[in-house]
Design a protein around this motif. Sequence first.
Motif, PDB file in Angstrom:
ATOM      1  N   ARG A 130     -11.967  10.141  -5.555  1.00  0.00           N
ATOM      2  CA  ARG A 130     -12.873   9.406  -4.668  1.00  0.00           C
ATOM      3  C   ARG A 130     -12.139   8.329  -3.870  1.00  0.00           C
ATOM      4  NH1 ARG A 130     -16.352   6.812  -8.172  1.00  0.00           N
ATOM      5  NH2 ARG A 130     -15.870   7.943 -10.082  1.00  0.00           N
ATOM      6  N   HIS A 131     -10.827   8.276  -4.018  1.00  0.00           N
ATOM      7  CA  HIS A 131     -10.008   7.303  -3.279  1.00  0.00           C
ATOM      8  C   HIS A 131      -8.933   8.041  -2.493  1.00  0.00           C
ATOM      9  CE1 HIS A 131     -11.846   4.919  -6.459  1.00  0.00           C
ATOM     10  NE2 HIS A 131     -11.674   3.869  -5.674  1.00  0.00           N
ATOM     11  N   ALA A 132      -8.551   7.420  -1.379  1.00  0.00           N
ATOM     12  CA  ALA A 132      -7.523   8.047  -0.538  1.00  0.00           C
ATOM     13  C   ALA A 132      -6.346   7.106  -0.336  1.00  0.00           C
ATOM     14  CB  ALA A 132      -8.115   8.415   0.828  1.00  0.00           C
ATOM     15  N   VAL A 133      -5.188   7.700  -0.244  1.00  0.00           N
ATOM     16  CA  VAL A 133      -4.009   6.944   0.140  1.00  0.00           C
ATOM     17  C   VAL A 133      -3.549   7.479   1.495  1.00  0.00           C
ATOM     18  CG1 VAL A 133      -2.457   8.470  -1.182  1.00  0.00           C
ATOM     19  CG2 VAL A 133      -1.713   6.179  -0.579  1.00  0.00           C
ATOM     20  N   ALA A 156      -4.802  12.448  -0.227  1.00  0.00           N
ATOM     21  CA  ALA A 156      -3.610  11.948   0.462  1.00  0.00           C
ATOM     22  C   ALA A 156      -3.623  12.367   1.922  1.00  0.00           C
ATOM     23  CB  ALA A 156      -2.341  12.472  -0.216  1.00  0.00           C
ATOM     24  N   GLU A 157      -3.454  11.376   2.797  1.00  0.00           N
ATOM     25  CA  GLU A 157      -3.368  11.658   4.236  1.00  0.00           C
ATOM     26  C   GLU A 157      -2.030  11.130   4.732  1.00  0.00           C
ATOM     27  OE1 GLU A 157      -6.935  11.061   6.752  1.00  0.00           O
ATOM     28  OE2 GLU A 157      -5.629   9.788   7.973  1.00  0.00           O
ATOM     29  N   VAL A 158      -1.185  12.039   5.185  1.00  0.00           N
ATOM     30  CA  VAL A 158       0.175  11.677   5.555  1.00  0.00           C
ATOM     31  C   VAL A 158       0.354  11.816   7.059  1.00  0.00           C
ATOM     32  CG1 VAL A 158       2.621  12.165   5.179  1.00  0.00           C
ATOM     33  CG2 VAL A 158       0.993  12.477   3.295  1.00  0.00           C
ATOM     34  N   HIS A 159       0.690  10.707   7.701  1.00  0.00           N
ATOM     35  CA  HIS A 159       0.925  10.707   9.148  1.00  0.00           C
ATOM     36  C   HIS A 159       2.415  10.848   9.402  1.00  0.00           C
ATOM     37  CE1 HIS A 159      -3.153   9.274  10.476  1.00  0.00           C
ATOM     38  NE2 HIS A 159      -3.223   9.148   9.153  1.00  0.00           N
ATOM     39  N   THR A 195      -4.286   1.946  11.646  1.00  0.00           N
ATOM     40  CA  THR A 195      -5.605   1.952  12.280  1.00  0.00           C
ATOM     41  C   THR A 195      -6.522   2.969  11.601  1.00  0.00           C
ATOM     42  OG1 THR A 195      -4.514   1.422  14.352  1.00  0.00           O
ATOM     43  CG2 THR A 195      -6.786   2.163  14.507  1.00  0.00           C
ATOM     44  N   ALA A 196      -5.994   4.154  11.312  1.00  0.00           N
ATOM     45  CA  ALA A 196      -6.813   5.190  10.658  1.00  0.00           C
ATOM     46  C   ALA A 196      -7.300   4.692   9.295  1.00  0.00           C
ATOM     47  CB  ALA A 196      -6.001   6.479  10.494  1.00  0.00           C
ATOM     48  N   ALA A 197      -6.432   3.989   8.571  1.00  0.00           N
ATOM     49  CA  ALA A 197      -6.799   3.524   7.232  1.00  0.00           C
ATOM     50  C   ALA A 197      -7.871   2.441   7.295  1.00  0.00           C
ATOM     51  CB  ALA A 197      -5.554   3.004   6.506  1.00  0.00           C
ATOM     52  N   ALA A 198      -7.808   1.605   8.340  1.00  0.00           N
ATOM     53  CA  ALA A 198      -8.718   0.461   8.433  1.00  0.00           C
ATOM     54  C   ALA A 198     -10.168   0.895   8.588  1.00  0.00           C
ATOM     55  CB  ALA A 198      -8.305  -0.429   9.601  1.00  0.00           C
ATOM     56  N   ALA A 203      -9.980   3.676   1.109  1.00  0.00           N
ATOM     57  CA  ALA A 203      -8.676   4.181   1.543  1.00  0.00           C
ATOM     58  C   ALA A 203      -7.656   3.048   1.496  1.00  0.00           C
ATOM     59  CB  ALA A 203      -8.774   4.736   2.957  1.00  0.00           C
ATOM     60  N   PHE A 204      -6.489   3.355   0.994  1.00  0.00           N
ATOM     61  CA  PHE A 204      -5.413   2.365   0.877  1.00  0.00           C
ATOM     62  C   PHE A 204      -4.258   2.807   1.751  1.00  0.00           C
ATOM     63  CE2 PHE A 204      -7.925   2.346  -2.879  1.00  0.00           C
ATOM     64  CZ  PHE A 204      -8.108   1.000  -3.143  1.00  0.00           C
TER      65      PHE A 204
END
Length: 407
Positions: A130-133, A156-159, A195-198, A203-204
């Motif tokens: 339920r949490h994203a990094v 996990a979202e990797v840019h 910006t995407a995380a904010a 999301a961290f």
Amino acid sequence: MAEMNGMAFSSTWLRPTISAVLPDVIRHDEADAAEARLERFAPVLAALFEGEGWDGRIRSELIDYPVFGGAATMLVKGDHALPMTGSIKARGGVHELLFLLESIAEQHDLLADGDYQMLAGNAARELFGRHAVIVASTGNLGYSIGLVARAFGLVAEVHMSRDAKEWKKARLRQLGATVVEHACDYTETVARARTAAATRDNAFFIDDENSRHLLTGYAAAGRELASQLEARGIAIGPERRLVVYLPCGVGGAPGGITYGLKRIFGANVVSVFVEPTASPCVLVAMATGSAHSVYDYGCDNDTIADGLAVPRASELVLAVVGDAIDAVISVSDTEMAGWVAKAWRGAGLRLEPSAAASFAAFAPFTAAAGEAGWPSLDNAVHVFWATGGSRLPDAEFLPLIEGAAVC
Ligand SMILES: *Cc1c(COP(=O)(O)O)cnc(C)c1O
């Protein structure tokens, strides 16, 4: 080619003498806490990555390096083969992730009885899911965070910046990470990921440019190397200094290690940062006194060293160890490629160009230190930090060594 543009030729920056200064921006107890955290997580990492027959400690070998010849002691710190990720990001990047996992677990009372093994269990996976990094990367940081985050069940979202290699993106997608591709450089990719995380809940953002937990994770390597030298009967002191060659991108890995080593050895350790001629962001910062972009100095940030392709240094790193960095050397793509081939043929080390940069800095650094009238380094122990590469697929690695002119 990068070498033909602007100031993109090999250059060196040296302090007037070896620094004995270590600002207290990072406190010793913060660095100690990182070491304790890595220790607490060892059993759970071992359980999650148990296929590797490993005790869960993020440590690497100190390897004899015969290739230079001569009388000086030459050693390689084998972070290219670190567990889980095959790069130095297993230290700082993974430490920051462990801090995050620990905070989430504590907030939900999962660690009330201090049993870290339960972080590998179903209740924890469900919570982490339920949490994203979110992280930005030229490749290795995103790969490492994505790999370990997915093992714990975190989203996990990797840019990825334009430098990132396809195989790392493909591997991350296989693991269930989301890969967001950007056609821009690293500094801009960090800004977009931030910006995407904010705008997301739960999301961290792992901020490679501003993270104390990254730095303290890397700093733990200082005590590790000190104990390995001691085990070899090598006593570092004014008669026998330690010189470390540290490949540098944004500065976090070499900065954290410099902190960890200066804390132990003071002016008896010489910290040499190594950068590509196309991306000498710390060199620019040391020479000008602030974190200017390398583009302002005619460099194009186009290099085969994807781990080091960073146009602007981290301000936090400059605050933490700016006064402790002793030298910065920039090296060309041709030299890095040559050392990839040489380290493979001479010592069987599978390195990526970023890691091979450390060897390329030896000759220009020792020449410059001799001319600068520094204390003698004749009897020094030289440690080349191999920062990544053991996981490179053949399709990436073989063309590197086939094409290279051996220097
Ligand atoms: C990330 C990385 C570095 C440098 O680390 P920074 O914290 O960006 O300075 C060096 N070598 C490799 C292989 C890396 O992946």
